[in-house]
Design a protein around this motif. Structure first.
Motif, PDB file in Angstrom:
ATOM      1  N   MET A   1      24.538  45.619  79.747  1.00 41.58           N
ATOM      2  CA  MET A   1      25.065  44.303  80.110  1.00 41.58           C
ATOM      3  C   MET A   1      26.193  44.432  81.130  1.00 41.58           C
ATOM      4  SD  MET A   1      23.707  41.543  78.629  1.00 41.58           S
ATOM      5  CE  MET A   1      24.983  40.307  78.363  1.00 41.58           C
ATOM      6  N   ASP A   2      27.064  45.420  80.926  1.00 42.19           N
ATOM      7  CA  ASP A   2      28.195  45.603  81.838  1.00 42.19           C
ATOM      8  C   ASP A   2      27.712  45.900  83.250  1.00 42.19           C
ATOM      9  OD1 ASP A   2      29.960  45.241  79.709  1.00 42.19           O
ATOM     10  OD2 ASP A   2      29.988  47.372  79.218  1.00 42.19           O
ATOM     11  N   ALA A   3      26.668  46.725  83.353  1.00 40.44           N
ATOM     12  CA  ALA A   3      26.135  47.065  84.673  1.00 40.44           C
ATOM     13  C   ALA A   3      25.530  45.841  85.353  1.00 40.44           C
ATOM     14  CB  ALA A   3      25.086  48.163  84.534  1.00 40.44           C
TER      15      ALA A   3
ATOM     16  N   VAL B   1      28.454  33.390  86.269  1.00 42.49           N
ATOM     17  CA  VAL B   1      29.426  32.430  85.753  1.00 42.49           C
ATOM     18  C   VAL B   1      29.591  32.609  84.248  1.00 42.49           C
ATOM     19  CG1 VAL B   1      29.902  29.974  85.397  1.00 42.49           C
ATOM     20  CG2 VAL B   1      28.915  30.757  87.569  1.00 42.49           C
ATOM     21  N   ARG B   2      28.475  32.914  83.566  1.00 41.19           N
ATOM     22  CA  ARG B   2      28.501  32.999  82.108  1.00 41.19           C
ATOM     23  C   ARG B   2      27.750  34.243  81.643  1.00 41.19           C
ATOM     24  NH1 ARG B   2      26.067  28.940  77.538  1.00 41.19           N
ATOM     25  NH2 ARG B   2      24.144  29.284  78.696  1.00 41.19           N
ATOM     26  N   VAL B   3      28.199  34.806  80.541  1.00 40.77           N
ATOM     27  CA  VAL B   3      27.555  35.976  79.948  1.00 40.77           C
ATOM     28  C   VAL B   3      27.238  35.673  78.490  1.00 40.77           C
ATOM     29  CG1 VAL B   3      27.821  38.398  79.304  1.00 40.77           C
ATOM     30  CG2 VAL B   3      28.779  37.567  81.467  1.00 40.77           C
ATOM     31  N   VAL B   4      25.997  35.930  78.080  1.00 41.10           N
ATOM     32  CA  VAL B   4      25.593  35.687  76.692  1.00 41.10           C
ATOM     33  C   VAL B   4      24.937  36.954  76.140  1.00 41.10           C
ATOM     34  CG1 VAL B   4      24.309  34.217  75.098  1.00 41.10           C
ATOM     35  CG2 VAL B   4      25.153  33.263  77.254  1.00 41.10           C
ATOM     36  N   PRO B   5      25.679  37.763  75.401  1.00 41.26           N
ATOM     37  CA  PRO B   5      25.098  38.982  74.819  1.00 41.26           C
ATOM     38  C   PRO B   5      24.258  38.660  73.591  1.00 41.26           C
ATOM     39  CG  PRO B   5      27.360  38.733  74.116  1.00 41.26           C
ATOM     40  CD  PRO B   5      27.099  37.595  75.075  1.00 41.26           C
ATOM     41  N   ALA B   6      23.495  39.622  73.140  1.00 40.49           N
ATOM     42  CA  ALA B   6      22.776  39.476  71.874  1.00 40.49           C
ATOM     43  C   ALA B   6      23.784  39.562  70.735  1.00 40.49           C
ATOM     44  CB  ALA B   6      21.722  40.565  71.734  1.00 40.49           C
ATOM     45  N   THR B   7      23.494  38.909  69.639  1.00 45.41           N
ATOM     46  CA  THR B   7      24.393  38.929  68.486  1.00 45.41           C
ATOM     47  C   THR B   7      23.614  39.214  67.205  1.00 45.41           C
ATOM     48  OG1 THR B   7      24.162  36.533  68.157  1.00 45.41           O
ATOM     49  CG2 THR B   7      26.016  37.292  69.526  1.00 45.41           C
ATOM     50  N   ILE B   8      24.343  39.623  66.192  1.00 45.29           N
ATOM     51  CA  ILE B   8      23.768  39.847  64.861  1.00 45.29           C
ATOM     52  C   ILE B   8      24.607  39.089  63.847  1.00 45.29           C
ATOM     53  CG2 ILE B   8      23.381  41.546  63.035  1.00 45.29           C
ATOM     54  CD1 ILE B   8      22.737  43.569  65.150  1.00 45.29           C
ATOM     55  N   GLN B   9      23.927  38.452  62.912  1.00 46.45           N
ATOM     56  CA  GLN B   9      24.628  37.758  61.831  1.00 46.45           C
ATOM     57  C   GLN B   9      24.656  38.650  60.597  1.00 46.45           C
ATOM     58  OE1 GLN B   9      23.732  33.548  60.915  1.00 46.45           O
ATOM     59  NE2 GLN B   9      23.473  34.190  58.782  1.00 46.45           N
ATOM     60  N   PHE B  10      25.857  38.898  60.085  1.00 43.08           N
ATOM     61  CA  PHE B  10      26.015  39.643  58.839  1.00 43.08           C
ATOM     62  C   PHE B  10      26.409  38.681  57.732  1.00 43.08           C
ATOM     63  CE2 PHE B  10      26.592  43.180  61.823  1.00 43.08           C
ATOM     64  CZ  PHE B  10      25.823  44.154  61.218  1.00 43.08           C
ATOM     65  N   ASP B  11      25.735  38.794  56.604  1.00 40.37           N
ATOM     66  CA  ASP B  11      26.042  37.984  55.425  1.00 40.37           C
ATOM     67  C   ASP B  11      26.571  38.905  54.330  1.00 40.37           C
ATOM     68  OD1 ASP B  11      25.122  35.696  56.673  1.00 40.37           O
ATOM     69  OD2 ASP B  11      23.090  35.900  55.891  1.00 40.37           O
TER      70      ASP B  11
ATOM     71  N   GLU C   1      24.003  32.896  84.928  1.00 39.96           N
ATOM     72  CA  GLU C   1      24.084  33.506  83.592  1.00 39.96           C
ATOM     73  C   GLU C   1      23.374  34.845  83.541  1.00 39.96           C
ATOM     74  OE1 GLU C   1      23.342  31.229  79.665  1.00 39.96           O
ATOM     75  OE2 GLU C   1      21.460  32.303  80.028  1.00 39.96           O
ATOM     76  N   VAL C   2      24.004  35.793  82.865  1.00 42.36           N
ATOM     77  CA  VAL C   2      23.349  37.041  82.453  1.00 42.36           C
ATOM     78  C   VAL C   2      23.247  36.984  80.942  1.00 42.36           C
ATOM     79  CG1 VAL C   2      23.618  39.527  82.181  1.00 42.36           C
ATOM     80  CG2 VAL C   2      24.058  38.479  84.399  1.00 42.36           C
ATOM     81  N   ARG C   3      22.012  37.149  80.429  1.00 42.05           N
ATOM     82  CA  ARG C   3      21.821  36.996  78.980  1.00 42.05           C
ATOM     83  C   ARG C   3      20.874  38.069  78.452  1.00 42.05           C
ATOM     84  NH1 ARG C   3      21.063  32.076  74.998  1.00 42.05           N
ATOM     85  NH2 ARG C   3      22.281  30.964  76.563  1.00 42.05           N
ATOM     86  N   ALA C   4      21.184  38.520  77.250  1.00 44.64           N
ATOM     87  CA  ALA C   4      20.312  39.468  76.541  1.00 44.64           C
ATOM     88  C   ALA C   4      19.475  38.692  75.535  1.00 44.64           C
ATOM     89  CB  ALA C   4      21.149  40.525  75.831  1.00 44.64           C
ATOM     90  N   TRP C   5      18.181  39.007  75.498  1.00 39.92           N
ATOM     91  CA  TRP C   5      17.252  38.344  74.579  1.00 39.92           C
ATOM     92  C   TRP C   5      16.619  39.386  73.665  1.00 39.92           C
ATOM     93  CZ3 TRP C   5      17.063  33.056  74.960  1.00 39.92           C
ATOM     94  CH2 TRP C   5      17.552  32.494  76.146  1.00 39.92           C
ATOM     95  N   THR C   6      16.548  39.077  72.394  1.00 38.70           N
ATOM     96  CA  THR C   6      16.004  40.013  71.411  1.00 38.70           C
ATOM     97  C   THR C   6      14.549  39.674  71.090  1.00 38.70           C
ATOM     98  OG1 THR C   6      18.189  40.254  70.421  1.00 38.70           O
ATOM     99  CG2 THR C   6      16.324  41.031  69.127  1.00 38.70           C
ATOM    100  N   ILE C   7      13.689  40.676  71.204  1.00 42.29           N
ATOM    101  CA  ILE C   7      12.268  40.517  70.890  1.00 42.29           C
ATOM    102  C   ILE C   7      11.839  41.683  70.004  1.00 42.29           C
ATOM    103  CG2 ILE C   7      11.702  39.251  73.002  1.00 42.29           C
ATOM    104  CD1 ILE C   7      10.701  41.924  74.172  1.00 42.29           C
ATOM    105  N   ARG C   8      10.602  41.633  69.538  1.00 40.95           N
ATOM    106  CA  ARG C   8      10.070  42.735  68.746  1.00 40.95           C
ATOM    107  C   ARG C   8       9.225  43.657  69.623  1.00 40.95           C
ATOM    108  NH1 ARG C   8      10.883  42.515  63.411  1.00 40.95           N
ATOM    109  NH2 ARG C   8      11.555  40.526  62.502  1.00 40.95           N
TER     110      ARG C   8
END
Length: 364
Positions: free
Chosen positions: A52-54, A62-72, A291-298
């Motif tokens: 992402m940094d590269a 203008v905007r950066v949206v990284p992938a995230t993980i939810q911990f419960d 926007e630069v964004r990371a998307w999570t897939i399988r």
């Protein structure tokens, strides 16, 4: 969202302290007594990805949206939880909402923390949790089996198949083994999925060791490694106490602190990596000035499926995907450079998206 991970284990093994550390919060009250966590605590963390940094450096979005993980942070389970001991039913219900389970196991001796059973025995502790999850699933399967058997007697062919599968599940769960051990033909997998069984969820074991036992672990974590190897599960060795210290540091201080301990990565980084491997997850990027964004897939997802992560209309009206590998995007200095050097590819509906692909979708 990368995935949702439920943190489980016996009381006082370090779950809430770990949650506080990895989410850099004080949401969960970490106290030295069982059932401190009554309601589920939820926190979201950014997936660390140097790619992402590269991309950001090249695109300057203008905007950066990284992938995230939810911990419960799910409250401690005890023997009898499946029968509602220690508010067990409520806690077990929280696990159903998770994609994966992080099972925290105490692998350190001494200290001020009271072990709920009075002694450190990782194998026993693991089996207690496994048994309670299996018993809860057994109740679910038995209930559904009673209904299906009645329908099957009336001649319903699909219910006859369901009865066969439910009986297989029941036999495995009766032995306190996980439902994921039952291999079901793909065309019937929905019959298992609809049950939302706890023991179908993939598990990674988190061995909570003392600082002196990093990074390799100790005799207690070796026991957990053996169990994980038998199950094909992931293992992460963490000192929850160290993670708590790391959470209070700036990025520069954090790096110096890890170097001082001889660690390349934090426990959180390794936990996320293990989760991605466990669930077979991959990342692709969209990169534009807005926007630069990371998307999570399988792993194995095709271009239309990947497009659907952005919006369902993208998948339905998919025409093609303009694709640049991450390495080519960086080496060519961005999209235009990749085009000029013939590194931009046009991919169709059958294309399997590769980890790190930078993509732009065209749709009707």
């Amino acid at each position: 969202m990368g995935f949702k991970c439920g943190i489980v284990g016996l009381p006082n093994v370090g779950k809430s302290t770990l949650f506080n550390a990895i989410t850099a919060s004080e949401q969960a009250a970490a106290a030295n007594y069982p059932f401190c966590t009554i309601d589920k605590n939820t926190g979201t963390v950014v997936v660390p990805d140097p790619r992402m940094d590269a991309l950001i450096a090249i695109v300057n979005p203008v905007r950066v949206v990284p992938a995230t993980i939810q911990f419960d942070d799910i409250a401690g389970l005890v023997e009898g939880a499946s029968k509602n001991e220690g508010l067990g039913n409520k806690f077990l219900g929280h696990i159903r909402e998770s994609d994966a389970i992080a099972h925290v196991v105490r692998c350190f001796e001494g200290g001020d923390i009271i072990h709920v059973t009075g002694s450190v025995d990782p194998e026993r502790d693991v089996r207690v949790i496994q048994t309670e999850l299996a018993l809860k699933d057994l109740a679910t399967v038995t209930s559904r089996l009673d209904k299906s058997e009645k329908l099957a007697r009336s001649g319903d062919k699909e219910e006859k198949t369901r009865v066969e599968i439910l009986n297989q599940l029941k036999a495995v769960l009766n032995e306190a083994k996980p439902a994921r051990d039952v291999k079901v033909p793909q065309q019937h997998q929905h019959m298992v999925d609809e049950l939302m069984l706890l023991t179908c969820k993939p598990v990674m074991y988190v061995c909570n060791v003392g600082e002196a036992d990093l990074p390799g672990g100790n005799r207690h974590s070796d026991v957990v490694k053996r169990i994980a190897a038998e199950e094909g599960a992931e293992v992460v060795i963490i000192s929850v106490k160290i993670e708590q210290e790391i959470s209070r540091l700036s990025p520069v201080e954090r790096r110096e602190f890890l170097d001082g301990l001889g660690l390349k990565e934090s426990g959180l980084d390794r936990l996320i990596q293990a989760g991605y491997r466990l669930l077979g997850l991959r990342t692709y990027f969209t990169a534009g000035v807005k926007e630069v964004r990371a998307w999570t897939i399988r792993q194995g997802d095709t271009a239309p499926v990947a497009a659907g992560k952005i919006h369902s209309d993208f998948e339905k009206g998919f025409i093609r995907a303009e694709t640049i590998s991450y390495a080519d995007f960086v080496a060519c200095g961005g999209e235009q450079g990749a085009k000029d050097k013939g590194k931009l590819r046009t991919e169709g509906k059958e294309y399997v998206v590769q980890d790190g692909d930078v993509m732009h979708f065209l749709f009707k």
